[in-house]
Design a protein around this motif. Structure first.
Motif, PDB file in Angstrom:
ATOM      1  N   SER A  94       3.935   7.448  -7.526  1.00 60.27           N
ATOM      2  CA  SER A  94       2.957   7.771  -6.810  1.00 60.27           C
ATOM      3  C   SER A  94       2.903   7.371  -5.365  1.00 60.27           C
ATOM      4  CB  SER A  94       1.645   7.614  -7.459  1.00 60.27           C
ATOM      5  OG  SER A  94       1.345   6.263  -7.721  1.00 60.27           O
ATOM      6  N   ASP A  95       3.386   6.178  -5.178  1.00 50.94           N
ATOM      7  CA  ASP A  95       3.451   5.609  -3.860  1.00 50.94           C
ATOM      8  C   ASP A  95       4.487   4.577  -4.039  1.00 50.94           C
ATOM      9  OD1 ASP A  95       2.246   3.203  -5.133  1.00 50.94           O
ATOM     10  OD2 ASP A  95       0.456   3.557  -4.673  1.00 50.94           O
ATOM     11  N   LYS A  96       4.534   3.788  -2.598  1.00 49.55           N
ATOM     12  CA  LYS A  96       5.850   2.860  -2.432  1.00 49.55           C
ATOM     13  C   LYS A  96       5.481   1.800  -3.297  1.00 49.55           C
ATOM     14  CE  LYS A  96       6.315   0.562   1.452  1.00 49.55           C
ATOM     15  NZ  LYS A  96       6.611   0.375   2.958  1.00 49.55           N
ATOM     16  N   SER A  97       4.114   1.174  -3.593  1.00 54.12           N
ATOM     17  CA  SER A  97       3.991   0.096  -4.396  1.00 54.12           C
ATOM     18  C   SER A  97       4.371   0.374  -5.776  1.00 54.12           C
ATOM     19  CB  SER A  97       2.438  -0.140  -4.416  1.00 54.12           C
ATOM     20  OG  SER A  97       2.312  -1.496  -5.202  1.00 54.12           O
ATOM     21  N   GLU A  98       4.318   1.411  -6.317  1.00 49.87           N
ATOM     22  CA  GLU A  98       4.868   1.806  -7.680  1.00 49.87           C
ATOM     23  C   GLU A  98       6.244   1.817  -7.559  1.00 49.87           C
ATOM     24  OE1 GLU A  98       4.573   5.410 -11.148  1.00 49.87           O
ATOM     25  OE2 GLU A  98       2.917   5.196  -9.583  1.00 49.87           O
ATOM     26  N   THR A 122       0.879  -1.219   0.166  1.00 51.84           N
ATOM     27  CA  THR A 122      -0.074   0.017  -0.062  1.00 51.84           C
ATOM     28  C   THR A 122       0.838   1.199   0.010  1.00 51.84           C
ATOM     29  OG1 THR A 122      -0.050  -0.004   2.289  1.00 51.84           O
ATOM     30  CG2 THR A 122      -1.880  -1.194   1.203  1.00 51.84           C
ATOM     31  N   GLY A 123       0.172   2.355  -0.216  1.00 52.56           N
ATOM     32  CA  GLY A 123       0.963   3.649  -0.125  1.00 52.56           C
ATOM     33  C   GLY A 123       1.244   4.066   1.169  1.00 52.56           C
ATOM     34  N   LEU A 161      11.295  -1.097  -9.157  1.00 48.72           N
ATOM     35  CA  LEU A 161      12.884  -1.238  -8.638  1.00 48.72           C
ATOM     36  C   LEU A 161      13.073  -2.624  -9.235  1.00 48.72           C
ATOM     37  CD1 LEU A 161      15.275  -0.784  -7.095  1.00 48.72           C
ATOM     38  CD2 LEU A 161      14.146  -1.416  -5.009  1.00 48.72           C
ATOM     39  N   LEU A 162      11.904  -3.634  -8.966  1.00 50.02           N
ATOM     40  CA  LEU A 162      11.729  -4.967  -9.292  1.00 50.02           C
ATOM     41  C   LEU A 162      12.331  -5.207 -10.859  1.00 50.02           C
ATOM     42  CD1 LEU A 162       8.853  -6.778  -7.729  1.00 50.02           C
ATOM     43  CD2 LEU A 162      11.297  -7.280  -7.327  1.00 50.02           C
ATOM     44  N   GLU A 163      11.746  -4.256 -11.674  1.00 50.43           N
ATOM     45  CA  GLU A 163      11.836  -4.336 -13.051  1.00 50.43           C
ATOM     46  C   GLU A 163      13.183  -3.882 -13.454  1.00 50.43           C
ATOM     47  OE1 GLU A 163       8.773  -2.364 -15.193  1.00 50.43           O
ATOM     48  OE2 GLU A 163       7.281  -3.599 -14.563  1.00 50.43           O
TER      49      GLU A 163
END
Length: 215
Positions: free
Chosen positions: A75-79, A2-3, A84-86
């Protein structure tokens, strides 16, 4: 994921890493800032050892930019974690791919060993970060890349090249790739607590690959 919620002064004080002044990008260099953010996020994730402690404000502080600047990219930590994974998956794929290409195509087993050694080298050089991201599970609806799956695909392709060259495997290529991807990180983790050298890891890789080849 979540954000992130607004952070307290105490929370901000626990964020790892130094604050540095950052030279402003010239016009059109926003891509460079995005890369700097991802690199800083990876470093902090390795230091923290868990996704929960990572915040966008903390990453902005590490890069040396205002929080508003990082929100223009994520926009948030999830994004941020997804990006970062990619980012790391493509970096790792490039590293592993170049290691394999450095070995002659007529030696598919040598190429497989080179790729696995490159993966182990990546894990050794990014210890905390690798511990977190290799086990990180994205939600089912997420399209983000999983680092483990990325390496499995690369190793499976090399194992299939071995089969096409007439080399018999003790397991189907897909299962053999799973054996490699589960065994190699475990050996790397062991090297964190014992006195190990790069030669020890390379020897383990060679022995592991040999176990999967039918004599």
């Amino acid at each position: 994921m979540t954000g992130e919620a607004p952070e307290s002064r105490a929370g901000a004080a626990r964020e790892p890493g130094p604050v540095r002044a950052r030279e402003r990008n010239r016009w059109g260099e926003g891509g460079r800032l995005r890369t700097e953010i991802l690199v800083a996020a990876g470093q902090m994730l390795g230091e923290l050892g868990a996704v929960e402690g990572l915040t966008l404000r903390g990453v902005a502080r590490r890069v040396g930019i205002a929080p508003a600047s990082i929100y223009a990219h994520f926009s948030d930590k999830s994004e941020l974690i997804g990006a970062l994974l990619e980012f790391e998956a493509h970096r790792l794929l490039d590293l592993v791919g170049r290691a394999g290409q450095a070995v002659d195509a007529s030696d598919p087993v040598g190429r497989l060993r080179a790729k696995l050694r490159a993966f182990c080298g990546y894990a050794l050089n990014n210890r905390g970060f690798t511990r977190v991201l290799l086990g990180l599970r994205m939600s089912e609806e997420s399209s983000h890349i999983n680092l483990s799956h990325t390496v499995i695909d690369e190793l499976r392709a090399s194992l299939e090249d071995c089969e096409r060259a007439g080399i018999r495997l003790r397991l189907p290529a897909e299962r053999a790739a799973l054996v490699l991807i589960t065994s190699a990180p475990g050996r790397v983790m062991l090297s964190y607590v014992i006195d190990d050298s790069d030669a020890d890891i390379a020897r383990f890789v060679d022995e592991l690959v040999s176990l999967l080849i039918a004599s």
